[in-house]
Structures are given as structure tokens and as C-alpha cells.
Design a protein around this motif. Structure first.
Motif, short mmCIF file in Angstrom:
data_model
loop_
_atom_site.label_atom_id
_atom_site.label_comp_id
_atom_site.label_asym_id
_atom_site.label_seq_id
_atom_site.Cartn_x
_atom_site.Cartn_y
_atom_site.Cartn_z
N LEU A 170 -24.14 13.10 29.72
CA LEU A 170 -24.35 12.45 28.37
C LEU A 170 -23.20 11.99 27.76
CD1 LEU A 170 -27.33 15.02 27.14
CD2 LEU A 170 -27.49 12.62 28.37
N LEU A 171 -22.15 12.53 27.94
CA LEU A 171 -20.76 12.27 27.06
C LEU A 171 -19.76 13.04 27.72
CD1 LEU A 171 -19.65 10.93 24.44
CD2 LEU A 171 -20.14 13.11 23.21
N THR A 172 -18.53 12.29 27.60
CA THR A 172 -17.37 12.90 28.21
C THR A 172 -16.14 12.41 27.31
OG1 THR A 172 -18.10 12.85 30.78
CG2 THR A 172 -15.47 12.96 30.20
N ARG A 173 -15.50 13.31 26.76
CA ARG A 173 -14.19 13.16 25.90
C ARG A 173 -13.22 14.02 26.32
NH1 ARG A 173 -14.82 10.59 20.98
NH2 ARG A 173 -16.81 10.20 20.41
N PRO A 174 -11.68 13.30 26.31
CA PRO A 174 -10.53 14.13 26.48
C PRO A 174 -10.43 15.33 25.33
CG PRO A 174 -10.08 12.18 25.64
CD PRO A 174 -11.51 12.12 25.78
N CYS A 175 -9.90 16.42 25.95
CA CYS A 175 -9.81 17.63 24.91
C CYS A 175 -8.57 17.93 24.95
CB CYS A 175 -10.76 18.64 25.31
SG CYS A 175 -10.59 19.37 27.17
N CYS A 187 -7.24 16.94 29.86
CA CYS A 187 -8.53 17.58 30.41
C CYS A 187 -9.88 16.97 29.73
CB CYS A 187 -8.25 19.09 29.99
SG CYS A 187 -6.99 20.11 30.76
N TYR A 188 -10.79 16.98 30.26
CA TYR A 188 -12.00 16.60 29.88
C TYR A 188 -13.04 17.75 29.59
CZ TYR A 188 -10.11 11.99 30.89
OH TYR A 188 -9.32 10.70 30.82
N VAL A 192 -10.03 20.01 34.62
CA VAL A 192 -8.77 20.14 34.44
C VAL A 192 -8.04 19.62 35.74
CG1 VAL A 192 -8.87 22.38 33.23
CG2 VAL A 192 -8.55 22.41 35.36
N PRO A 193 -6.81 18.93 35.49
CA PRO A 193 -6.22 18.28 36.42
C PRO A 193 -5.90 19.44 37.59
CG PRO A 193 -5.17 17.74 34.56
CD PRO A 193 -6.03 18.93 34.14
N HIS A 194 -6.14 18.70 38.98
CA HIS A 194 -5.72 19.72 40.04
C HIS A 194 -4.36 19.89 40.33
CE1 HIS A 194 -6.07 21.32 44.04
NE2 HIS A 194 -5.37 20.28 44.62
N LYS A 195 -3.61 19.13 40.06
CA LYS A 195 -2.27 19.11 40.14
C LYS A 195 -1.42 19.10 38.88
CE LYS A 195 -2.01 17.18 44.92
NZ LYS A 195 -1.23 16.01 45.95
#
Length: 424
Positions: free
Chosen positions: A300-305, A287-288, A276-279
Motif C-alpha cells: 500500500l505504501l513504502t517510505r524511506p526511514c 532503509c525502508y 535494510v541494505p544487504h551490504k
């Protein structure tokens, strides 16, 4: 088509912070409270069962899941913020301590009477199911819940002490706790002998995940780190954004971490994390979700959520689905394989979602699903527990797909023969 508004299963007389479901019984546990020092709200731990009971039971009635109150255990001025469940034992995080409780369900000796029903309704009005019908009836037989306090141990020693995470190992022999002081503490269970204690993060520990063999522990902290430990030795630090150019090192922090099974692959394991964003910004960045190999801990995989800040994470028993709650009250279900979103309800709750949990995929849980592929419970500071149902995805059997392909090939050949005589 967007999912309809989720059904409200239960409304507590205090804020709800956590929910857990029993793996072998149609039983759920929710907990929370306001803390007497700040709000004066009476705290409690509420248990729900799918067996015949007069209050807050979980069962299918008329094709819909219904809930009614079974028992309320008073925790006095200690609000339960975190909770782990191992069989019939609860580890409840209350302020700077972990309170170990054991509960048992006793069958009634005779049918419940109207007087018994009236006494049990003190402090909580009778609940109704989603369809509006009464969740219990005077013919139901209430099961008696007995709660035994085993012991309480202090698990955080910071000035503003708070246990923020607690997790049982898969075999129930180990308990891990973490909190505001950044220390990871491992406890032998049930003796609660402290086995290990070390500073895992420079700041609060947000979440803990225990590997199935008890050899590795993953911790997510507010210091932008997510670490894999073996005993008190750092195995590796996770770096989710290495393959995502343009994201600075300290733009995001880890909010949650969970191990999950791999559907159809016995023994395989995945680790899932939420970043999640720090600021906070006027135009919030996404978020991811990241999926990691459970042995090498390579991404293995990263996606925005989505741009709503994620507050909690849960994984279904089979490892098929991920459940997310957000600080703005929304709830989502993602498929674990691709991290794509299957279900989303904006502002299902009026305020931050504090915990989500899937109904177990064991026999009692399958009975409660009522033909749905998955069901997720969400709780929030608005004192509500809501039900999110994921309809079964329709799929064609392999034999039918092969038959359709063969038919398509034959039809194509016939069309070519008609268009070009002598083609064959």
C-alpha cells in the motif's frame, strides 16, 4: 523542536536483549545476559511492576514515569535473546531452545521492612526515577513474584543453533519459533506438541508474524525473502520494491515483520515490514518501511526511514504508531497511516537497540502514559532501558473547524461588500 533526551528507567547488570509489557497489568519484563561461556556475565530475567513495590516498579510519581526492581529470576548461563508473552506465560528463546515459564504475583502479608528491602537490593542497586527521586519508599508493600518452569523444547538444530524469533498467536493457542536453521516450527500451546515443521528460508529466520485467525504466518529471512504461509504451503512471496525502479532484487533484505490493527476500522489489518541494505557501504543507502494490505498482501505504501540500519520494530495496540530501533542506538516513532516520522532521538543508546515495545493502551497502560499519546520502551546491549514519550498531538474539534469556516465565509462576504458596494 527536537525531543529531549529520553529518561533512563533502568540499568541492568547485564546486556538487555528484549522487553515485553503485560497487556492487563502494569508489568514489564526485560531479559538478556552475556552468556557464561563468552563473557562470564550472570544472566537473568528481570520483572517490573507498576504496583507498590520496593524495586523497579513502573508508576507515575510526580507526573513522571518511575521504575524500580521488583524481582530477578536467574537463567544461569543461558542468555535470553528473544521473548514472547501471553498472559502470565513467557516463551524465552535461550540458545537453541525455547523455555516456557509461568509467573504469578502474590500480594504481601504485611508491610515491607527495612530488612526485606535490603535483601532485595542484593545484585541490583536501588533505582531512581527520571526526576532523581527514589522510585520506592519504605512504606511500599512489595509483591512477591513466583516463577514456575513448565518445560523446555529444542527449537533450532543448526551447527550454530540460535532461536531468533518467537511469537504467540492472539488467542495464545499457538506458538511459532524460527532460528538459524531456517525452519519454521509451530507448537500447540500449552502442551508444546509440535504441530508443523518445515524449511521456510535458506538461511536464518529474522522475524515471524502470526495472523489473528492463526491461518497465516509471515516469515522474514536473511535470504531476501518475506513469505506468507498457510500451514506449510507458500501463499505468496512479498515484493516490496516492484514499484521502485532502480533497486536490484538482492540489494535489500527483510529485517522485521508485524501485523497491526487499523485505527478506526474494526477487523481491518495491515502488515508492516522493514527492509535494510544487504551490504554495508561507505555512504549507506536508506532503509525502508512498507505497509501491506493484511488480506491481499499487496503493498500500500513504502517510505524511506533513514540511513541508520533498523534493528527492531514494534506496533502500538491501536495500530497508530510504529516504533523503530537502529544498530547505531537511535530510536524513532512513525505514524502508521503515512509512515512519516513523528519522533526521533539520535543515539539514544550507545550501541545497537535490541528491542522496543509500546506501553499497552489498556487501562494500566493509560495510567502510566500520564497524558501522553504513546510511550515506547527501548533496550540495548548497553544494559539500559529508556523511555520515549510522544506528546499528545493537538487537534481542533470538528464543530470548531466548521464554525471557523463559517466565520471565514461571512468575513469574506463583508469585505467584498465593502470593496464593491452593491455586491449583494
Amino acid at each position: 523542536m527536537a525531543p529531549r533526551r529520553p529518561a533512563e528507567l533502568y540499568r541492568a547488570p547485564f546486556p538487555l536483549y528484549t522487553v515485553r509489557l503485560h497487556a492487563r497489568r502494569p508489568l514489564a519484563i526485560t531479559a538478556g545476559g552475556g552468556g557464561a561461556a563468552k563473557t562470564g556475565i550472570r544472566n537473568g530475567v528481570v520483572r517490573r511492576s507498576g504496583d507498590r513495590a520496593h524495586f523497579l516498579q513502573l508508576e507515575q510519581i510526580g507526573g513522571q514515569l518511575s521504575a524500580s526492581l521488583l524481582h530477578c529470576h536467574d537463567t544461569e548461563t543461558r542468555a535470553t535473546m528473544t521473548m514472547a508473552l501471553a498472559g502470565d506465560v513467557i516463551a524465552a528463546g535461550q540458545d537453541n531452545s525455547c523455555h516456557i515459564l509461568r509467573f504469578s504475583l502474590q500480594e504481601p502479608e504485611g508491610p515491607a521492612t527495612a530488612g526485606t528491602e535490603g535483601s532485595e537490593e542484593k545484585g541490583a542497586r536501588r533505582r531512581r526515577g527520571p526526576a532523581g527521586g527514589a522510585a520506592g519508599s519504605s512504606q511500599s508493600r512489595a509483591r512477591e513474584v513466583r516463577v514456575e518452569s513448565l518445560q523446555r523444547v529444542r527449537t533450532d538444530f543448526s551447527p550454530d543453533a540460535l532461536q531468533k524469533a518467537v511469537r504467540f498467536s492472539a488467542d495464545g493457542a499457538l506458538l511459532a519459533t524460527g532460528g538459524a536453521d531456517g525452519f519454521l516450527r509451530l507448537w500447540e500451546f500449552p502442551s508444546m506438541r509440535k504441530m508443523l515443521e518445515f524449511r521456510a528460508h535458506d538461511g536464518e529466520i529474522e522475524d515471524i508474524a502470526l495472523g489473528p485467525d492463526n491461518k497465516q504466518v509471515v516469515t522474514a529471512g536473511r535470504d531476501f525473502q518475506c513469505c506468507v504461509w498457510q500451514q506449510d504451503q507458500l501463499v505468496t512471496g512479498l515484493r516490496w520494491h516492484e514499484n521502485l525502479p532502480g533497486i536490484p532484487d538482492k540489494a535489500y533484505r527483510y529485517q522485521a515483520c508485524r501485523f497491526g490493527a487499523v485505527e478506526g476500522s474494526a477487523g481491518a489489518l495491515r502488515l508492516y515490514t522493514v527492509q535494510v541494505p544487504h551490504k554495508r557501504e561507505r555512504r549507506p543507502p536508506p532503509c525502508y518501511l512498507t505497509k501491506w494490505d493484511g488480506k491481499s498482501f499487496l503493498p500500500l505504501l513504502t517510505r524511506p526511514c533513514g540511513s541508520e540500519v533498523v534493528s527492531c520494530l514494534s506496533i502500538s495496540d491501536s495500530g497508530t504508531f510504529l516504533g523503530l530501533g537502529t544498530v547505531t542506538g537511535s530510536v524513532a516513532i512513525h505514524i502508521a497511516f503515512s509512515l512519516q516520522r513523528l519522533y526521533y532521538v539520535k543515539e539514544a543508546h550507545g550501541i545497537v537497540v535490541t528491542d522496543v515495545a509500546f506501553i499497552p493502551e489498556s487501562w494500566p497502560g493509560r495510567e502510566l502514559l500520564g497524558g501522553h499519546e504513546a510511550a515506547l520502551l527501548s533496550v540495548a546491549v548497553d544494559s539500559r532501558c529508556k523511555l520515549h514519550l510522544l506528546p499528545t498531538r493537538r487537534s481542533l474539534p470538528v464543530w470548531l473547524l466548521l464554525l471557523l469556516c463559517a466565520g471565514l465565509i461571512v468575513a469574506t462576504i463583508l469585505l467584498l461588500q465593502l470593496a464593491f458596494p452593491g455586491f449583494l
